[in-house]
Design a protein around this motif. Structure first.
Motif, PDB file in Angstrom:
ATOM      1  N   SER A  29      74.307  39.296  72.518  1.00 13.57           N
ATOM      2  CA  SER A  29      73.821  39.151  73.885  1.00 13.57           C
ATOM      3  C   SER A  29      73.598  37.683  74.230  1.00 13.57           C
ATOM      4  CB  SER A  29      72.514  39.926  74.064  1.00 13.57           C
ATOM      5  OG  SER A  29      71.977  39.706  75.350  1.00 13.57           O
ATOM      6  N   SER A  30      72.963  36.968  73.308  1.00 13.32           N
ATOM      7  CA  SER A  30      72.694  35.555  73.561  1.00 13.32           C
ATOM      8  C   SER A  30      72.324  34.856  72.253  1.00 13.32           C
ATOM      9  CB  SER A  30      71.557  35.387  74.570  1.00 13.32           C
ATOM     10  OG  SER A  30      70.364  35.957  74.079  1.00 13.32           O
ATOM     11  N   ILE A  31      72.367  33.534  72.309  1.00  9.40           N
ATOM     12  CA  ILE A  31      71.922  32.701  71.186  1.00  9.40           C
ATOM     13  C   ILE A  31      70.501  32.233  71.481  1.00  9.40           C
ATOM     14  CG2 ILE A  31      72.274  30.553  69.931  1.00  9.40           C
ATOM     15  CD1 ILE A  31      75.268  30.856  70.419  1.00  9.40           C
ATOM     16  N   ASN A  32      69.571  32.537  70.587  1.00 14.36           N
ATOM     17  CA  ASN A  32      68.178  32.137  70.776  1.00 14.36           C
ATOM     18  C   ASN A  32      67.934  30.707  70.323  1.00 14.36           C
ATOM     19  OD1 ASN A  32      67.474  34.739  71.694  1.00 14.36           O
ATOM     20  ND2 ASN A  32      67.202  35.440  69.587  1.00 14.36           N
ATOM     21  N   ALA A  33      68.506  30.377  69.195  1.00  8.73           N
ATOM     22  CA  ALA A  33      68.323  29.054  68.599  1.00  8.73           C
ATOM     23  C   ALA A  33      69.392  28.869  67.533  1.00  8.73           C
ATOM     24  CB  ALA A  33      66.935  28.921  67.970  1.00  8.73           C
ATOM     25  N   ALA A  34      69.611  27.623  67.148  1.00 11.90           N
ATOM     26  CA  ALA A  34      70.627  27.351  66.135  1.00 11.90           C
ATOM     27  C   ALA A  34      70.284  26.062  65.415  1.00 11.90           C
ATOM     28  CB  ALA A  34      72.007  27.260  66.770  1.00 11.90           C
ATOM     29  N   ALA A  35      70.816  25.942  64.224  1.00 15.28           N
ATOM     30  CA  ALA A  35      70.586  24.732  63.445  1.00 15.28           C
ATOM     31  C   ALA A  35      71.770  24.481  62.531  1.00 15.28           C
ATOM     32  CB  ALA A  35      69.314  24.856  62.617  1.00 15.28           C
ATOM     33  N   TRP A  36      71.928  23.229  62.171  1.00 16.00           N
ATOM     34  CA  TRP A  36      72.886  22.827  61.139  1.00 16.00           C
ATOM     35  C   TRP A  36      72.100  22.285  59.953  1.00 16.00           C
ATOM     36  CZ3 TRP A  36      78.055  23.653  61.119  1.00 16.00           C
ATOM     37  CH2 TRP A  36      78.661  23.990  62.338  1.00 16.00           C
ATOM     38  N   TYR A  37      72.486  22.733  58.772  1.00 21.88           N
ATOM     39  CA  TYR A  37      71.952  22.242  57.520  1.00 21.88           C
ATOM     40  C   TYR A  37      73.096  21.630  56.722  1.00 21.88           C
ATOM     41  CZ  TYR A  37      67.752  25.113  58.306  1.00 21.88           C
ATOM     42  OH  TYR A  37      66.605  25.670  58.823  1.00 21.88           O
ATOM     43  N   ARG A  38      72.740  20.847  55.733  1.00 23.09           N
ATOM     44  CA  ARG A  38      73.763  20.333  54.818  1.00 23.09           C
ATOM     45  C   ARG A  38      73.210  20.284  53.405  1.00 23.09           C
ATOM     46  NH1 ARG A  38      74.123  14.024  56.947  1.00 23.09           N
ATOM     47  NH2 ARG A  38      72.107  13.310  56.105  1.00 23.09           N
ATOM     48  N   GLN A  39      74.138  20.377  52.473  1.00 22.08           N
ATOM     49  CA  GLN A  39      73.766  20.314  51.064  1.00 22.08           C
ATOM     50  C   GLN A  39      74.778  19.470  50.318  1.00 22.08           C
ATOM     51  OE1 GLN A  39      73.181  24.120  49.152  1.00 22.08           O
ATOM     52  NE2 GLN A  39      71.883  23.183  47.574  1.00 22.08           N
ATOM     53  N   ALA A  40      74.304  18.368  49.785  1.00 26.17           N
ATOM     54  CA  ALA A  40      75.136  17.483  48.974  1.00 26.17           C
ATOM     55  C   ALA A  40      75.023  17.896  47.517  1.00 26.17           C
ATOM     56  CB  ALA A  40      74.684  16.038  49.166  1.00 26.17           C
ATOM     57  N   PRO A  41      76.002  17.555  46.705  1.00 24.50           N
ATOM     58  CA  PRO A  41      75.960  17.919  45.277  1.00 24.50           C
ATOM     59  C   PRO A  41      74.685  17.432  44.602  1.00 24.50           C
ATOM     60  CG  PRO A  41      78.128  17.097  45.847  1.00 24.50           C
ATOM     61  CD  PRO A  41      77.254  16.853  47.047  1.00 24.50           C
ATOM     62  N   GLY A  42      74.008  18.340  43.921  1.00 23.55           N
ATOM     63  CA  GLY A  42      72.804  17.986  43.200  1.00 23.55           C
ATOM     64  C   GLY A  42      71.569  17.831  44.048  1.00 23.55           C
ATOM     65  N   LYS A  43      71.695  18.128  45.335  1.00 16.60           N
ATOM     66  CA  LYS A  43      70.549  17.983  46.231  1.00 16.60           C
ATOM     67  C   LYS A  43      70.206  19.313  46.885  1.00 16.60           C
ATOM     68  CE  LYS A  43      71.184  13.089  47.325  1.00 16.60           C
ATOM     69  NZ  LYS A  43      71.248  12.082  48.428  1.00 16.60           N
ATOM     70  N   GLU A  44      69.002  19.407  47.420  1.00 19.35           N
ATOM     71  CA  GLU A  44      68.592  20.608  48.127  1.00 19.35           C
ATOM     72  C   GLU A  44      69.189  20.615  49.534  1.00 19.35           C
ATOM     73  OE1 GLU A  44      64.241  21.311  45.970  1.00 19.35           O
ATOM     74  OE2 GLU A  44      64.374  20.928  48.117  1.00 19.35           O
ATOM     75  N   ARG A  45      69.308  21.812  50.073  1.00 25.98           N
ATOM     76  CA  ARG A  45      69.785  21.951  51.447  1.00 25.98           C
ATOM     77  C   ARG A  45      68.748  21.347  52.386  1.00 25.98           C
ATOM     78  NH1 ARG A  45      72.414  27.607  53.300  1.00 25.98           N
ATOM     79  NH2 ARG A  45      73.481  27.111  51.339  1.00 25.98           N
ATOM     80  N   GLU A  46      69.223  20.567  53.357  1.00 27.58           N
ATOM     81  CA  GLU A  46      68.307  19.927  54.288  1.00 27.58           C
ATOM     82  C   GLU A  46      68.708  20.212  55.729  1.00 27.58           C
ATOM     83  OE1 GLU A  46      68.357  15.663  54.154  1.00 27.58           O
ATOM     84  OE2 GLU A  46      70.548  15.531  54.286  1.00 27.58           O
ATOM     85  N   LEU A  47      67.704  20.233  56.596  1.00 30.12           N
ATOM     86  CA  LEU A  47      67.942  20.433  58.014  1.00 30.12           C
ATOM     87  C   LEU A  47      68.501  19.155  58.619  1.00 30.12           C
ATOM     88  CD1 LEU A  47      67.597  22.174  60.595  1.00 30.12           C
ATOM     89  CD2 LEU A  47      65.313  21.173  60.808  1.00 30.12           C
ATOM     90  N   VAL A  48      69.577  19.304  59.371  1.00 28.22           N
ATOM     91  CA  VAL A  48      70.214  18.161  60.031  1.00 28.22           C
ATOM     92  C   VAL A  48      69.825  18.116  61.499  1.00 28.22           C
ATOM     93  CG1 VAL A  48      72.414  17.129  60.694  1.00 28.22           C
ATOM     94  CG2 VAL A  48      72.150  18.180  58.427  1.00 28.22           C
ATOM     95  N   ALA A  49      69.972  19.241  62.187  1.00 24.31           N
ATOM     96  CA  ALA A  49      69.697  19.286  63.620  1.00 24.31           C
ATOM     97  C   ALA A  49      69.399  20.721  64.024  1.00 24.31           C
ATOM     98  CB  ALA A  49      70.887  18.761  64.417  1.00 24.31           C
TER      99      ALA A  49
END
Length: 120
Positions: A29-49
């Motif tokens: 029906s609709s998009i409420n919210a969205a985010a991009w995360y990233r994960q580099a080798p050996g690192k934890e996933r982090e919020l980008v935007a």
């Protein structure tokens, strides 16, 4: 039920640009919210935007001024425009989208991830 398909990753030289897309399909029906995360080798996933349906956005300090998140509501697609890319931006990028389905259910989905490599 819905599905997310990411695209747009690849290899780019430092200073270059890429645009990531996260297309949602299914009973949406609709998009409420969205985010991009990233994960580099050996690192934890982090919020980008992150972005909310009202248009408010939030960015990690490391990408502020270089990345732009947006929603194309007509296409149910979340975009991440990445400019002035740096080697430290190299990672697998994941979208996370909160959807309102036609059933009235609100549910969050993850994309499959897309690899971004910034290297000369």
């Amino acid at each position: 039920q819905a599905q997310l398909v990411e695209s747009g990753g690849g290899l780019v030289q430092p200073g270059g640009s890429l645009r990531l897309s996260c297309a949602a399909s299914g009973s949406i029906s609709s998009i409420n919210a969205a985010a991009w995360y990233r994960q580099a080798p050996g690192k934890e996933r982090e919020l980008v935007a992150a972005i909310w349906s009202g248009g408010n956005t939030n960015y990690a300090d490391s990408v502020l001024g270089r990345f732009t998140i947006s929603i194309d509501n007509a296409k149910n697609t979340v975009l991440l425009q990445m400019n002035s890319l740096k080697p430290e931006d190299t990672a697998v990028y994941y979208c996370n989208v909160g959807l309102r389905e036609y059933s009235g259910t609100n549910r969050a989905y993850w994309g499959q991830g897309t690899q971004v490599n910034v290297s000369s």
